[in-house]
Design a protein around this motif. Structure first.
Motif, PDB file in Angstrom:
ATOM      1  N   ILE A   6     -31.314  74.789 -14.434  1.00 22.99           N
ATOM      2  CA  ILE A   6     -29.868  74.861 -14.190  1.00 22.99           C
ATOM      3  C   ILE A   6     -29.627  75.701 -12.937  1.00 22.99           C
ATOM      4  N   ILE A   7     -28.886  75.139 -12.007  1.00 21.93           N
ATOM      5  CA  ILE A   7     -28.636  75.789 -10.714  1.00 21.93           C
ATOM      6  C   ILE A   7     -27.136  75.848 -10.477  1.00 21.93           C
ATOM      7  N   GLY A   8     -26.668  77.007  -9.980  1.00 22.44           N
ATOM      8  CA  GLY A   8     -25.238  77.152  -9.709  1.00 22.44           C
ATOM      9  C   GLY A   8     -24.457  77.494 -10.964  1.00 22.44           C
ATOM     10  N   TRP A   9     -25.128  78.181 -11.887  1.00 18.97           N
ATOM     11  CA  TRP A   9     -24.517  78.493 -13.184  1.00 18.97           C
ATOM     12  C   TRP A   9     -23.532  79.659 -13.109  1.00 18.97           C
ATOM     13  N   ARG A  10     -23.503  80.366 -11.961  1.00 18.33           N
ATOM     14  CA  ARG A  10     -22.625  81.530 -11.836  1.00 18.33           C
ATOM     15  C   ARG A  10     -21.226  81.151 -11.329  1.00 18.33           C
ATOM     16  N   GLY A  11     -21.124  79.989 -10.688  1.00 16.12           N
ATOM     17  CA  GLY A  11     -19.833  79.574 -10.115  1.00 16.12           C
ATOM     18  C   GLY A  11     -18.863  79.122 -11.192  1.00 16.12           C
ATOM     19  N   MET A  12     -17.719  78.656 -10.769  1.00 17.90           N
ATOM     20  CA  MET A  12     -16.653  78.289 -11.706  1.00 17.90           C
ATOM     21  C   MET A  12     -17.096  77.153 -12.641  1.00 17.90           C
ATOM     22  N   VAL A  13     -17.573  76.049 -12.058  1.00 19.24           N
ATOM     23  CA  VAL A  13     -17.984  74.904 -12.886  1.00 19.24           C
ATOM     24  C   VAL A  13     -19.216  75.273 -13.721  1.00 19.24           C
ATOM     25  N   SER A  71     -27.325  70.541 -11.430  1.00 19.24           N
ATOM     26  CA  SER A  71     -26.885  71.366 -10.304  1.00 19.24           C
ATOM     27  C   SER A  71     -25.362  71.455 -10.229  1.00 19.24           C
ATOM     28  N   CYS A  72     -24.874  72.694 -10.206  1.00 19.69           N
ATOM     29  CA  CYS A  72     -23.460  72.958  -9.930  1.00 19.69           C
ATOM     30  C   CYS A  72     -23.403  73.806  -8.652  1.00 19.69           C
ATOM     31  N   GLN A  73     -24.424  73.664  -7.824  1.00 22.73           N
ATOM     32  CA  GLN A  73     -24.586  74.546  -6.671  1.00 22.73           C
ATOM     33  C   GLN A  73     -23.802  74.052  -5.449  1.00 22.73           C
ATOM     34  N   GLY A  74     -23.367  72.813  -5.467  1.00 24.80           N
ATOM     35  CA  GLY A  74     -22.597  72.293  -4.330  1.00 24.80           C
ATOM     36  C   GLY A  74     -23.360  71.263  -3.530  1.00 24.80           C
ATOM     37  N   LYS A  79     -27.884  68.017  -0.803  1.00 23.07           N
ATOM     38  CA  LYS A  79     -28.389  67.307   0.382  1.00 23.07           C
ATOM     39  C   LYS A  79     -29.711  67.890   0.860  1.00 23.07           C
ATOM     40  N   GLN A  80     -29.847  69.194   0.676  1.00 21.42           N
ATOM     41  CA  GLN A  80     -31.069  69.850   1.148  1.00 21.42           C
ATOM     42  C   GLN A  80     -32.241  69.631   0.187  1.00 21.42           C
ATOM     43  N   VAL A  81     -32.002  69.738  -1.103  1.00 21.54           N
ATOM     44  CA  VAL A  81     -33.102  69.795  -2.067  1.00 21.54           C
ATOM     45  C   VAL A  81     -33.488  68.437  -2.672  1.00 21.54           C
ATOM     46  N   ARG A  82     -32.487  67.581  -2.911  1.00 28.21           N
ATOM     47  CA  ARG A  82     -32.797  66.314  -3.608  1.00 28.21           C
ATOM     48  C   ARG A  82     -33.820  65.465  -2.829  1.00 28.21           C
ATOM     49  N   ALA A  97     -22.873  68.116 -10.199  1.00 28.87           N
ATOM     50  CA  ALA A  97     -21.407  68.194 -10.165  1.00 28.87           C
ATOM     51  C   ALA A  97     -20.855  67.872  -8.773  1.00 28.87           C
ATOM     52  N   ALA A  98     -21.705  67.991  -7.751  1.00 27.65           N
ATOM     53  CA  ALA A  98     -21.205  67.850  -6.369  1.00 27.65           C
ATOM     54  C   ALA A  98     -20.993  66.391  -5.989  1.00 27.65           C
ATOM     55  N   SER A  99     -20.150  66.190  -4.984  1.00 26.92           N
ATOM     56  CA  SER A  99     -19.815  64.813  -4.598  1.00 26.92           C
ATOM     57  C   SER A  99     -20.865  64.179  -3.683  1.00 26.92           C
ATOM     58  N   ALA A 100     -21.804  64.998  -3.153  1.00 27.19           N
ATOM     59  CA  ALA A 100     -22.705  64.529  -2.087  1.00 27.19           C
ATOM     60  C   ALA A 100     -23.360  63.171  -2.373  1.00 27.19           C
ATOM     61  N   LYS A 101     -23.848  62.983  -3.586  1.00 32.37           N
ATOM     62  CA  LYS A 101     -24.597  61.745  -3.873  1.00 32.37           C
ATOM     63  C   LYS A 101     -23.776  60.692  -4.643  1.00 32.37           C
TER      64      LYS A 101
END
Ligand code: HSE
Length: 365
Positions: A6-13, A71-74, A79-82, A97-101
């Protein structure tokens, strides 16, 4: 048990996601690992009284050890990791959660009460990327998904009233700080002449004294009819998503239903609302429409078109912190029998963001 990173668990989402996963018992079904882009090695969140040491979210081999990554990291992180995980032939599930993909051919937009059949087909077809939809789109579909499923929508116009949380935690705090400053200025003037009070507040809004780094201008006592960047033809990206994501969720990208409107940021805290004009492709009586909305899902609450019910339930105050999407003001419009007026409200962080992710995790499991 499946290893879930789980990544980006500290942000709002991410925070809402963890809260929901804990309360629904999801962590008992998985072997969870928490990643951080900046604090690897430090202590992560406390889950069922156990602490977790943070792993490095930039370490591809540690990530590749996971069966499932949420990922809720943005979008930048995605884009960088996938692609790096692709390079090492990672065959796990990427839930984002991000719109990138979202619009990529190798990704599906997930909203299982609406498109579970499409999700199941994608799993069978070997799709590995499952992305939560734009919050306004998901909430609109949780409200009136039945009208789309019944094939009744010829076109739709949507006018949104979107909460500060759509921008993230900092945006919510900025709105509240603006309200505090405005309240403090108003307090000693409340017993004085109304025009003096109005003038002072108006001057404050037009000055540079209210902190507005996130929104660019004050949102408190104001609104902003522009969300995200611009795209073509004068649309904003948020408005473009209403058309493109709705049709992708419904599996109709090749035969899309026209959807357009204006997305507006307002001073609500975490729930989005939308006024919808739906052009039906045939005349359907109102009772049938109401029943379709009512029976769509356990999360859809039909609100009678009365002042009392509307004031009580058709707003951010009622839906915030709940999984309910309320749908009301349902009536035929004066333009003709095939024109429907509808208003809907839903929590932007639950069905609008975190909930489809944890449900997808459960589907994968
Ligand atoms: N783009 C949305 C908003 C947030 O700004 O309100 C989540 O999809």
């Amino acid at each position: 048990m499946k290893k879930v990173g789980i990544i980006g668990w500290r942000g709002m989402v991410g925070s809402v996601l963890l809260e929901r996963m804990e309360s629904e018992g999801d962590f008992a079904k998985i072997d969870p690992y928490f990643f951080s882009t900046s604090q690897a090695g430090q202590v992560g969140p406390l889950i069922y009284n156990a602490t977790h040491t943070l792993k490095d979210a930039n370490n591809i081999s540690e990530l590749a050890d996971m069966d499932i990554i949420i990922s809720c990291q943005g979008g930048d992180y995605t884009k960088q990791v996938r692609p790096e995980l692709e390079k090492v032939n990672w065959r796990g599930f990427w839930i984002d959660a991000a719109s990138a993909k979202r619009m990529d051919d190798d990704s599906l937009i997930i909203l299982d009460p609406v498109n579970r059949d499409i999700i199941d087909k994608a799993l069978n077809d070997g799709i590995k990327n499952f992305v939560g939809g734009n919050c306004t789109v998901s909430l609109m579909l949780m409200g009136i998904g039945s009208l789309f499923q019944e094939g009744l929508v010829e076109w739709m116009s949507t006018m949104s009233y979107q909460a500060a949380s759509g921008g993230g935690a900092r945006h919510m705090k900025e709105l509240l700080t603006q309200m505090e400053v405005i309240g403090n200025m108003a307090k000693p003037l409340m017993d004085g002449p109304i025009l003096q009070l109005d003038q002072n507040i108006s001057n404050l809004l037009k000055s540079n004294e209210l902190e507005s780094d996130c929104f660019g201008v004050p949102l408190a006592l104001n609104l902003i009819p522009w969300i995200d960047s611009g795209v073509e033809d004068g649309q904003t990206r948020e408005e473009w998503k209403a058309f493109s994501e709705t049709n992708k969720i419904l599996g109709r990208s090749k035969n899309p239903i026209p959807i357009d409107g204006t997305c507006v940021r307002v001073g609500a805290l975490r729930s989005h609302s939308q006024a919808l004009t739906v052009k039906l492709n045939k005349s359907v009586d109102l009772k049938t429409i109401e029943d379709m909305i009512r029976n769509f899902s356990e999360y859809t609450e039909f609100v009678e078109n009365t002042p009392e019910a509307t004031r009580e339930k058709l707003n951010p105050r009622y839906v915030s912190g709940t999984l309910k999407t309320t749908v009301g003001r349902v009536r035929k419009m004066h333009m003709g029998d095939e024109y429907l007026n509808i208003f809907t409200s839903g929590d932007q962080l639950l069905w609008g963001a975190a909930e489809p992710l944890r449900r997808m995790l459960n589907i994968v499991l």
